[in-house]
Design a protein around this motif. Structure first.
Motif, short mmCIF file in Angstrom:
data_model
loop_
_atom_site.label_atom_id
_atom_site.label_comp_id
_atom_site.label_asym_id
_atom_site.label_seq_id
_atom_site.Cartn_x
_atom_site.Cartn_y
_atom_site.Cartn_z
N ILE A 152 -4.38 -3.99 -2.34
CA ILE A 152 -4.53 -5.30 -1.70
C ILE A 152 -3.12 -5.91 -1.65
N ARG A 153 -2.57 -6.03 -0.46
CA ARG A 153 -1.21 -6.56 -0.32
C ARG A 153 -1.15 -7.95 -0.96
N SER A 154 -0.36 -8.07 -2.02
CA SER A 154 -0.35 -9.29 -2.83
C SER A 154 1.07 -9.61 -3.28
N THR A 155 1.34 -10.89 -3.47
CA THR A 155 2.65 -11.33 -3.94
C THR A 155 2.46 -12.39 -5.03
N PRO A 188 0.77 -1.25 0.00
CA PRO A 188 0.00 0.00 0.00
C PRO A 188 0.81 1.30 0.00
N ALA A 189 1.80 1.43 0.87
CA ALA A 189 2.47 2.73 0.98
C ALA A 189 3.84 2.61 1.63
N CYS A 217 4.36 -2.00 5.69
CA CYS A 217 5.12 -2.03 4.44
C CYS A 217 6.62 -2.00 4.71
N THR A 218 7.03 -1.31 5.76
CA THR A 218 8.44 -1.28 6.14
C THR A 218 8.88 -2.67 6.61
N THR A 219 8.06 -3.31 7.44
CA THR A 219 8.36 -4.67 7.90
C THR A 219 8.54 -5.61 6.72
N GLY A 229 9.20 -4.62 -5.94
CA GLY A 229 8.09 -4.13 -5.15
C GLY A 229 7.37 -3.03 -5.91
N ILE A 230 6.03 -3.00 -5.83
CA ILE A 230 5.24 -1.99 -6.55
C ILE A 230 4.22 -1.38 -5.61
N SER A 231 4.14 -0.05 -5.62
CA SER A 231 3.14 0.69 -4.85
C SER A 231 2.71 1.91 -5.66
#
Length: 157
Positions: free
Chosen positions: A123-126, A42-43, A49-51, A72-74
């Motif tokens: 949506i946090r996705s991988t 997300p951000a 997101c830092t973790t 990584g993409i945001s």
């Protein structure tokens, strides 16, 4: 919640060309012939997101040794990504999708639950992409904490 696009194992990975934290364009096609982990968050510089980014940074050597590249993409602007990279000493490319077109195409942007409310957002996705450019793994609504360890177990790294 409305029906959203989702990618599945075997689907072709949608190509993209996005600027990284330095403003240089990066395309998924640049990595054809290699395994790639693409994760959407997300951000930059937020706690979760830092973790997650630091977990990828700390696992990057083993992932790279096993033949995996991480992207990584945001929706953050490149300047915010550059600060995040510098602050956290990140050693893999972070890409900017300000228009959110790539996020939508990959099913990583849309309606989601947040503290019991339905909101629209990232949506946090991988995703794991195989050398032929196909989806080898698609994980939606992942948790920031512990996700990289779980991913490493799933891909055998």
């Amino acid at each position: 919640m409305t029906e959203q696009k989702r990618l599945s194992v075997g689907d072709p990975a949608p190509d993209f060309r996005l600027p990284d934290s330095t403003g240089k364009d990066v395309s998924l096609a640049d990595f054809r012939g290699r395994h790639v982990v693409v994760y959407f968050y997300p951000a930059a510089s937020t706690p979760g997101c830092t973790t997650q980014a630091c977990d990828f940074r700390d696992s990057l050597g083993e992932l790279n040794d096993a033949g995996f590249t991480v992207l990584g993409i945001s929706p953050d602007k490149p300047a915010k990504l550059a600060k995040f990279v510098a602050d956290e000493k990140l050693t893999f490319p972070l890409l900017s999708d300000e228009s959110r077109e790539v996020l939508v195409e990959w099913g990583a942007y849309g309606e989601k639950k947040n503290y019991g409310r339905t909101i629209t957002g990232v949506i946090r996705s991988t995703f794991v992409i195989d050398p032929e450019g196909r989806i080898a793994g698609a994980m939606y609504n992942v948790r920031a904490t512990g996700h990289v360890a779980k991913l490493r177990r799933e891909i055998g790294v």
